[in-house]
Design a protein around this motif. Sequence first.
Motif, mmCIF file in Angstrom:
data_model
loop_
_atom_site.group_PDB
_atom_site.id
_atom_site.type_symbol
_atom_site.label_atom_id
_atom_site.label_comp_id
_atom_site.label_asym_id
_atom_site.label_seq_id
_atom_site.Cartn_x
_atom_site.Cartn_y
_atom_site.Cartn_z
ATOM 1 N N ASP A 70 37.752 43.141 42.101
ATOM 2 C CA ASP A 70 37.341 41.828 42.586
ATOM 3 C C ASP A 70 37.934 41.492 43.953
ATOM 4 O O ASP A 70 37.369 40.708 44.703
ATOM 5 N N TYR A 71 39.092 42.066 44.259
ATOM 6 C CA TYR A 71 39.784 41.811 45.527
ATOM 7 C C TYR A 71 40.266 43.122 46.141
ATOM 8 O O TYR A 71 41.463 43.340 46.304
ATOM 9 N N PRO A 72 39.354 44.014 46.501
ATOM 10 C CA PRO A 72 39.776 45.331 47.001
ATOM 11 C C PRO A 72 40.587 45.265 48.295
ATOM 12 O O PRO A 72 41.556 46.004 48.453
ATOM 13 N N GLU A 73 40.230 44.362 49.208
ATOM 14 C CA GLU A 73 40.962 44.273 50.469
ATOM 15 C C GLU A 73 42.376 43.749 50.237
ATOM 16 O O GLU A 73 43.344 44.241 50.824
ATOM 17 N N LEU A 74 42.484 42.748 49.393
ATOM 18 C CA LEU A 74 43.795 42.168 49.088
ATOM 19 C C LEU A 74 44.675 43.178 48.357
ATOM 20 O O LEU A 74 45.858 43.321 48.670
ATOM 21 N N ALA A 75 44.079 43.900 47.397
ATOM 22 C CA ALA A 75 44.846 44.923 46.670
ATOM 23 C C ALA A 75 45.329 46.004 47.636
ATOM 24 O O ALA A 75 46.483 46.441 47.564
ATOM 25 N N LYS A 76 44.473 46.411 48.559
ATOM 26 C CA LYS A 76 44.860 47.446 49.525
ATOM 27 C C LYS A 76 45.967 46.933 50.453
ATOM 28 O O LYS A 76 46.935 47.641 50.726
ATOM 29 N N LYS A 77 45.837 45.728 50.911
ATOM 30 C CA LYS A 77 46.834 45.147 51.814
ATOM 31 C C LYS A 77 48.219 45.117 51.164
ATOM 32 O O LYS A 77 49.224 45.320 51.826
ATOM 33 N N TRP A 78 48.265 44.878 49.852
ATOM 34 C CA TRP A 78 49.536 44.779 49.138
ATOM 35 C C TRP A 78 49.896 46.077 48.429
ATOM 36 O O TRP A 78 50.741 46.086 47.544
ATOM 37 N N ASP A 79 49.255 47.185 48.822
ATOM 38 C CA ASP A 79 49.533 48.508 48.259
ATOM 39 C C ASP A 79 49.406 48.491 46.726
ATOM 40 O O ASP A 79 50.237 49.033 46.009
ATOM 41 N N ALA A 80 48.352 47.837 46.262
ATOM 42 C CA ALA A 80 48.130 47.703 44.825
ATOM 43 C C ALA A 80 46.727 48.161 44.447
ATOM 44 O O ALA A 80 46.190 47.746 43.433
ATOM 45 N N ASP A 81 46.145 49.017 45.257
ATOM 46 C CA ASP A 81 44.761 49.409 45.031
ATOM 47 C C ASP A 81 44.591 50.765 44.347
ATOM 48 O O ASP A 81 43.517 51.067 43.852
ATOM 49 N N ALA B 220 49.435 29.475 46.256
ATOM 50 C CA ALA B 220 49.343 28.019 46.352
ATOM 51 C C ALA B 220 48.769 27.395 45.087
ATOM 52 O O ALA B 220 48.985 26.213 44.810
ATOM 53 N N LYS B 221 48.057 28.178 44.292
ATOM 54 C CA LYS B 221 47.496 27.680 43.029
ATOM 55 C C LYS B 221 48.572 27.476 41.966
ATOM 56 O O LYS B 221 48.318 26.889 40.926
ATOM 57 N N PHE B 222 49.761 27.998 42.205
ATOM 58 C CA PHE B 222 50.854 27.931 41.238
ATOM 59 C C PHE B 222 52.082 27.313 41.902
ATOM 60 O O PHE B 222 53.037 28.002 42.238
ATOM 61 N N PRO B 223 52.064 26.000 42.072
ATOM 62 C CA PRO B 223 53.140 25.342 42.815
ATOM 63 C C PRO B 223 54.436 25.138 42.022
ATOM 64 O O PRO B 223 55.386 24.591 42.550
ATOM 65 N N GLU B 224 54.455 25.586 40.769
ATOM 66 C CA GLU B 224 55.673 25.412 39.986
ATOM 67 C C GLU B 224 56.846 26.072 40.706
ATOM 68 O O GLU B 224 56.677 26.962 41.514
ATOM 69 N N ASP B 225 58.017 25.638 40.349
ATOM 70 C CA ASP B 225 59.223 26.142 40.998
ATOM 71 C C ASP B 225 59.746 27.392 40.302
ATOM 72 O O ASP B 225 60.944 27.563 40.136
ATOM 73 N N ILE B 226 58.824 28.251 39.862
ATOM 74 C CA ILE B 226 59.221 29.511 39.230
ATOM 75 C C ILE B 226 58.474 30.661 39.912
ATOM 76 O O ILE B 226 57.425 30.444 40.508
ATOM 77 N N PRO B 227 59.020 31.866 39.853
ATOM 78 C CA PRO B 227 58.355 33.015 40.490
ATOM 79 C C PRO B 227 56.966 33.268 39.906
ATOM 80 O O PRO B 227 56.647 32.843 38.790
ATOM 81 N N SER C 205 31.429 33.363 47.401
ATOM 82 C CA SER C 205 32.390 33.606 48.466
ATOM 83 C C SER C 205 33.447 32.505 48.511
ATOM 84 O O SER C 205 34.572 32.744 48.877
ATOM 85 N N MET C 206 33.070 31.303 48.099
ATOM 86 C CA MET C 206 34.049 30.220 48.087
ATOM 87 C C MET C 206 35.076 30.435 46.975
ATOM 88 O O MET C 206 36.203 29.999 47.086
ATOM 89 N N ALA C 207 34.684 31.130 45.902
ATOM 90 C CA ALA C 207 35.601 31.361 44.789
ATOM 91 C C ALA C 207 36.619 32.442 45.123
ATOM 92 O O ALA C 207 37.663 32.519 44.513
ATOM 93 N N LYS C 208 36.330 33.279 46.095
ATOM 94 C CA LYS C 208 37.238 34.365 46.477
ATOM 95 C C LYS C 208 38.390 33.823 47.307
ATOM 96 O O LYS C 208 38.230 32.891 48.078
ATOM 97 N N TYR C 209 39.534 34.436 47.113
ATOM 98 C CA TYR C 209 40.703 34.084 47.916
ATOM 99 C C TYR C 209 40.807 35.072 49.056
ATOM 100 O O TYR C 209 40.556 36.254 48.899
ATOM 101 N N ASN C 210 41.199 34.592 50.212
ATOM 102 C CA ASN C 210 41.276 35.438 51.395
ATOM 103 C C ASN C 210 42.632 36.096 51.574
ATOM 104 O O ASN C 210 42.739 37.108 52.250
ATOM 105 N N ASN C 211 43.668 35.493 51.015
ATOM 106 C CA ASN C 211 45.006 36.053 51.192
ATOM 107 C C ASN C 211 45.907 35.655 50.032
ATOM 108 O O ASN C 211 45.558 34.806 49.209
ATOM 109 N N MET C 212 47.063 36.255 49.990
ATOM 110 C CA MET C 212 47.995 36.014 48.893
ATOM 111 C C MET C 212 48.512 34.573 48.901
ATOM 112 O O MET C 212 48.749 33.990 47.846
#
Length: 160
Positions: free
Chosen positions: A106-117, A61-68, A49-56
């Motif tokens: 792996d992230y069904p709730e997140l995919a659904k929230k972002w209309d990507a499910d 935040a894992k990719f702080p580079e200044d690129i999209p 559960s700690m390895a799962k991300y809760n939100n986008m």
Amino acid sequence: LKIHSHLNESYSVKMKSTLAIIAAIAITGAQAFAPSSPSFVRPSVSTLSMAKYNNMDEILAKFPEDIPVLINFYDSATEADIKSDIVRAKNLLKDRCTVVSIKQQDYPELAKKWDADEKSPSMILFKDGSPVTRIYEESFYLDIVSRVGKHCRAAGEEHT
């Protein structure tokens, strides 16, 4: 007869020794490819559960580079079909955006929230933390690069 018997015993001892060595090599070689059970530790539920991300925001935040960042939600059923094109697109876009693939299962709730499910792949390009464009069910790498690339140009690269 005594000499013949002694030769048979000597041959038998050598044969048994040879077979024992072959068996030891075979067993050792086979174990080299199999995980040994004592060193395998099943992750605990809290670790998973700690390895799962809760939100986008946590993912971005894992990719702080200044690129999209291009988030690619994909279905495990289409993974084999789209993988090579996604890797090609990622390589072509590497200096202009970061491509992150996330399995929908792996992230069904997140995919659904972002209309990507429901569609695979479902891609969302984030620039400065906000969604800029979406691409649904497109896996041909040149189409992905074309559609994403126009949002990822460095200053001075814009076409007029």
